[in-house]
Design an enzyme around this catalytic site. Structure first.
Site, PDB file in Angstrom:
ATOM      1  CB  SER A   1      -0.848  -0.032   1.281  1.00 29.47           C
ATOM      2  OG  SER A   1      -1.435   1.215   1.514  1.00 29.47           O
TER       3      SER A   1
ATOM      4  CE1 TYR B   1      -4.330  -2.731   5.651  1.00 30.80           C
ATOM      5  CE2 TYR B   1      -3.710  -0.453   5.197  1.00 30.80           C
ATOM      6  CZ  TYR B   1      -4.017  -1.733   4.749  1.00 30.80           C
ATOM      7  OH  TYR B   1      -3.992  -2.007   3.400  1.00 30.80           O
TER       8      TYR B   1
ATOM      9  CE  LYS C   1      -1.662  -4.454   3.633  1.00 31.31           C
ATOM     10  NZ  LYS C   1      -1.938  -5.734   2.983  1.00 31.31           N
TER      11      LYS C   1
HETATM   12  P1  NAD Z   1     -11.143  -7.023   1.197  1.00 32.99           P
HETATM   13  O1  NAD Z   1     -11.395  -7.007   2.648  1.00 32.99           O
HETATM   14  O2  NAD Z   1     -12.282  -6.817   0.273  1.00 32.99           O
HETATM   15  O3  NAD Z   1     -10.397  -8.376   0.784  1.00 32.99           O
HETATM   16  C1  NAD Z   1      -9.572  -9.083   1.660  1.00 32.99           C
HETATM   17  C2  NAD Z   1      -9.991 -10.528   1.613  1.00 32.99           C
HETATM   18  O4  NAD Z   1      -9.155 -11.289   2.481  1.00 32.99           O
HETATM   19  C3  NAD Z   1     -11.437 -10.750   2.079  1.00 32.99           C
HETATM   20  O5  NAD Z   1     -12.102 -11.574   1.148  1.00 32.99           O
HETATM   21  C4  NAD Z   1     -11.282 -11.450   3.430  1.00 32.99           C
HETATM   22  O6  NAD Z   1     -12.364 -12.327   3.686  1.00 32.99           O
HETATM   23  C5  NAD Z   1      -9.964 -12.151   3.247  1.00 32.99           C
HETATM   24  N1  NAD Z   1      -9.222 -12.434   4.493  1.00 32.99           N
HETATM   25  C6  NAD Z   1      -8.918 -11.565   5.476  1.00 32.99           C
HETATM   26  N2  NAD Z   1      -8.209 -12.176   6.433  1.00 32.99           N
HETATM   27  C7  NAD Z   1      -8.057 -13.455   6.043  1.00 32.99           C
HETATM   28  C8  NAD Z   1      -7.416 -14.583   6.601  1.00 32.99           C
HETATM   29  N3  NAD Z   1      -6.801 -14.526   7.785  1.00 32.99           N
HETATM   30  N4  NAD Z   1      -7.429 -15.752   5.923  1.00 32.99           N
HETATM   31  C9  NAD Z   1      -8.058 -15.841   4.732  1.00 32.99           C
HETATM   32  N5  NAD Z   1      -8.693 -14.811   4.163  1.00 32.99           N
HETATM   33  C10 NAD Z   1      -8.698 -13.624   4.807  1.00 32.99           C
HETATM   34  O7  NAD Z   1      -9.997  -5.916   0.911  1.00 32.99           O
HETATM   35  P2  NAD Z   1      -9.425  -5.368  -0.462  1.00 32.99           P
HETATM   36  O8  NAD Z   1      -9.753  -3.934  -0.525  1.00 32.99           O
HETATM   37  O9  NAD Z   1      -9.790  -6.255  -1.575  1.00 32.99           O
HETATM   38  O10 NAD Z   1      -7.874  -5.465  -0.157  1.00 32.99           O
HETATM   39  C11 NAD Z   1      -7.089  -6.560  -0.596  1.00 32.99           C
HETATM   40  C12 NAD Z   1      -5.658  -6.327  -0.159  1.00 32.99           C
HETATM   41  O11 NAD Z   1      -5.180  -5.100  -0.693  1.00 32.99           O
HETATM   42  C13 NAD Z   1      -5.467  -6.234   1.353  1.00 32.99           C
HETATM   43  O12 NAD Z   1      -4.241  -6.847   1.674  1.00 32.99           O
HETATM   44  C14 NAD Z   1      -5.370  -4.741   1.594  1.00 32.99           C
HETATM   45  O13 NAD Z   1      -4.644  -4.454   2.745  1.00 32.99           O
HETATM   46  C15 NAD Z   1      -4.652  -4.303   0.350  1.00 32.99           C
HETATM   47  N6  NAD Z   1      -4.860  -2.903  -0.003  1.00 32.99           N
HETATM   48  C16 NAD Z   1      -6.131  -2.445  -0.167  1.00 32.99           C
HETATM   49  C17 NAD Z   1      -6.331  -1.103  -0.520  1.00 32.99           C
HETATM   50  C18 NAD Z   1      -7.716  -0.549  -0.674  1.00 32.99           C
HETATM   51  O14 NAD Z   1      -7.873   0.671  -0.695  1.00 32.99           O
HETATM   52  N7  NAD Z   1      -8.755  -1.367  -0.822  1.00 32.99           N
HETATM   53  C19 NAD Z   1      -5.233  -0.248  -0.705  1.00 32.99           C
HETATM   54  C20 NAD Z   1      -3.948  -0.771  -0.523  1.00 32.99           C
HETATM   55  C21 NAD Z   1      -3.769  -2.093  -0.174  1.00 32.99           C
HETATM   56  C1  WQD Z   2      -9.803   9.323   0.928  1.00 35.48           C
HETATM   57  C2  WQD Z   2     -10.015  10.783   1.256  1.00 35.48           C
HETATM   58  C3  WQD Z   2     -10.443  11.254   3.576  1.00 35.48           C
HETATM   59  C4  WQD Z   2     -14.251   9.192   3.828  1.00 35.48           C
HETATM   60  C5  WQD Z   2      -7.055   4.424   3.011  1.00 35.48           C
HETATM   61  C6  WQD Z   2      -5.939   3.777   3.765  1.00 35.48           C
HETATM   62  C7  WQD Z   2      -4.848   3.379   2.824  1.00 35.48           C
HETATM   63  C8  WQD Z   2      -5.393   2.543   1.680  1.00 35.48           C
HETATM   64  C9  WQD Z   2      -6.581   3.173   1.034  1.00 35.48           C
HETATM   65  C10 WQD Z   2      -5.142   0.250   2.211  1.00 35.48           C
HETATM   66  C11 WQD Z   2      -9.317  11.203   2.537  1.00 35.48           C
HETATM   67  C12 WQD Z   2     -11.632  11.604   2.710  1.00 35.48           C
HETATM   68  C13 WQD Z   2     -13.062   9.722   3.373  1.00 35.48           C
HETATM   69  C14 WQD Z   2     -15.310  10.081   4.152  1.00 35.48           C
HETATM   70  C15 WQD Z   2     -13.925  11.931   3.530  1.00 35.48           C
HETATM   71  N1  WQD Z   2      -5.856   1.281   2.128  1.00 35.48           N
HETATM   72  N2  WQD Z   2     -12.902  11.076   3.222  1.00 35.48           N
HETATM   73  N3  WQD Z   2     -15.090  11.419   3.985  1.00 35.48           N
HETATM   74  O1  WQD Z   2      -7.460   7.423   3.750  1.00 35.48           O
HETATM   75  O2  WQD Z   2      -6.509   7.831   1.448  1.00 35.48           O
HETATM   76  O3  WQD Z   2      -6.542   5.575   2.347  1.00 35.48           O
HETATM   77  O4  WQD Z   2      -7.552   3.529   2.008  1.00 35.48           O
HETATM   78  O5  WQD Z   2      -3.958   0.138   2.143  1.00 35.48           O
HETATM   79  O6  WQD Z   2      -3.893   2.706   3.557  1.00 35.48           O
HETATM   80  O7  WQD Z   2      -5.444   4.690   4.719  1.00 35.48           O
HETATM   81  O8  WQD Z   2      -8.672   6.577   1.685  1.00 35.48           O
HETATM   82  O9  WQD Z   2     -11.010   6.483   0.972  1.00 35.48           O
HETATM   83  O10 WQD Z   2     -10.494   6.519   3.446  1.00 35.48           O
HETATM   84  O11 WQD Z   2     -10.103   8.554   2.082  1.00 35.48           O
HETATM   85  O12 WQD Z   2     -13.781  13.155   3.397  1.00 35.48           O
HETATM   86  O13 WQD Z   2     -16.397   9.660   4.581  1.00 35.48           O
HETATM   87  O14 WQD Z   2     -11.409  10.989   1.472  1.00 35.48           O
HETATM   88  O15 WQD Z   2     -10.234  12.250   4.536  1.00 35.48           O
HETATM   89  O16 WQD Z   2      -8.837  12.491   2.324  1.00 35.48           O
HETATM   90  P1  WQD Z   2      -7.258   6.954   2.399  1.00 35.48           P
HETATM   91  P2  WQD Z   2     -10.141   6.942   2.069  1.00 35.48           P
END
Ligand code: NAD
Ligand code: WQD
Length: 341
Positions: free
Chosen positions: A124, A149, A153
């Site tokens: 991330s 969190y 990572k």
């Molecule tokens: P999500 O929660 O939709 O998907 C994660 C999946 O992992 C889910 O299906 C959940 O059931 C499964 N899971 C969680 N813990 C588990 C475990 N112990 N064993 C087996 N399965 C498990 O989230 P996402 O948004 O699809 O994110 C996927 C990955 O990407 C995560 O590692 C997250 O940290 C990373 N990531 C997400 C974002 C974002 O903004 N969505 C940004 C950066 C990184």
């Molecule tokens: C985006 C912007 C909020 C909700 C997070 C994690 C990051 C990554 C992605 C996994 C920010 C603003 C949000 C709301 C708002 N995940 N906001 N009202 O914070 O950039 O990133 O998700 O790795 O690690 O920190 O994403 O979508 O939460 O927020 O004004 O109800 O929207 O302040 O500026 P963020 P987000």
């Protein structure tokens, strides 16, 4: 080639499984369903006309993982499984370290035991922490994220670096995602958060569909152009294709060992106000909002330098903001209750 996808029933996982199948990879999904529904994979099967092997299990369960590696000949692992709610991670940090760090170590141990060395990790942008200037570039040192969190990572990236130093067969890729939004263009799969959404786009979409009264914009006094925070939003299907590109890259580079990190983003910062305007334009409807205080831990602005992924993975984020908004809306309006409907 068979690819094991942990967390493949989740938001990014399900879109990536679809892209993998479309690119003729065979997929085995391993997911505990702690934050997802099997319906996402049923829909992926319908959309692609291909079968997804599914095993319900936890990555902390090494016995179950071992059975999977014994049952199938796995060529590579894409590791999405993690808990991902930033705020929750401060309340239950031990669960986050257990799931995200210990769980990953279990998976790596089972892989090592079974001589599987190709590993793609969901990292991330949060790993750049507060110390680094924007745009973020992969040569920067890992930072100190403000949440457990984010720290989980960073820890896993360290684990991968140390593993690569000790095991000359290990071939790791850390994909550092910026802010994935949107849904598959069919509107059949998308992001289905449980409870009140933490992230901006799911919240906006739920206001638009009438499930929430109004959006709170967290702060309009940041040192940015319009005072709201700026992020690098990318379409989830572009992100999914980034995983196929990374797998192809590993397959092209037979002699590669070690760990490489790649930023996956568009390279542009977009403000919260701009997102609201773009969504309103896409759906031709007003989104009620109020400005509320800043959210703890939010950085004013960050976006990617994505040159490394552009050049080495031959990957570009191709879908624009309008498409991100209209695909989010197609998913949300045809599935107002997500996969439960
Ligand atoms: P999500 O929660 O939709 O998907 C994660 C999946 O992992 C889910 O299906 C959940 O059931 C499964 N899971 C969680 N813990 C588990 C475990 N112990 N064993 C087996 N399965 C498990 O989230 P996402 O948004 O699809 O994110 C996927 C990955 O990407 C995560 O590692 C997250 O940290 C990373 N990531 C997400 C974002 C974002 O903004 N969505 C940004 C950066 C990184
Ligand atoms: C985006 C912007 C909020 C909700 C997070 C994690 C990051 C990554 C992605 C996994 C920010 C603003 C949000 C709301 C708002 N995940 N906001 N009202 O914070 O950039 O990133 O998700 O790795 O690690 O920190 O994403 O979508 O939460 O927020 O004004 O109800 O929207 O302040 O500026 P963020 P987000």
């Amino acid at each position: 080639m068979k690819v094991l996808v942990t967390g493949g029933a989740g938001y990014i996982g399900s879109h990536t499984v679809l892209s993998l199948l479309e690119n003729n990879y065979e997929v085995i999904v391993y997911d505990s369903l702690v934050n997802s529904s099997i319906e996402s994979l049923n829909r992926v099967e319908k959309l692609t006309g291909k079968k997804v092997e599914f095993i319900e299990g936890d990555i902390c369960d090494k016995d179950k993982l071992s059975e999977v590696f014994e049952q199938f000949t796995i060529g590579a692992v894409i590791h999405f499984a993690a808990l991902k709610a930033v705020g929750e991670s401060a309340k239950i940090p031990l669960s986050y370290y257990q799931n995200n760090v210990y769980g990953t170590v279990c998976l790596l141990e089972v892989m090592e035991h079974n001589n599987v060395h190709d590993f793609i990790f969901s990292s991330s942008a949060t790993v750049y922490g507060e110390e680094n200037d924007v745009p973020y570039v992969e040569t920067m040192k890992l930072g100190t994220p403000s949440s457990p969190y984010g720290a989980s990572k960073v820890m896993v990236e360290r684990v991968l670096n140390d593993l690569a130093l000790s095991d000359s067969n290990f071939r790791g890729v850390s994909l550092r995602y910026f802010n994935p939004i949107g849904a598959h263009e069919s509107g059949q799969i998308g992001e289905d958060p449980k409870g009140i959404p933490n992230n901006l786009l799911p919240y906006v979409a739920q206001v638009a569909v009438g499930k929430r009264e109004k959006l709170s914009i967290f702060g309009d006094d940041y040192p940015t152009q319009d005072g709201s925070c700026e992020r690098d939003y990318l379409h989830v299907m572009d992100l999914a294709q980034g995983h196929v590109a990374a797998l192809d890259w590993l397959n092209r580079h037979n002699d590669f060992t070690g760990v490489e990190a790649f930023n996956l983003g568009t390279g542009n910062g977009v403000s919260v106000f701009a997102i609201v305007k773009a969504f309103e334009k896409a759906i031709d409807k007003t989104i009620p909002f109020e400005v509320s205080p800043r959210r703890a831990g939010d950085l004013p602005a960050f976006w990617a330098n994505a040159t490394k992924a552009n050049e080495q993975l031959n990957w570009h984020a191709e879908r624009n903001l309008t498409q991100m908004m209209s695909d989010t809306w197609r998913w949300q309006s045809s599935n107002p209750n997500g996969y439960l409907a």
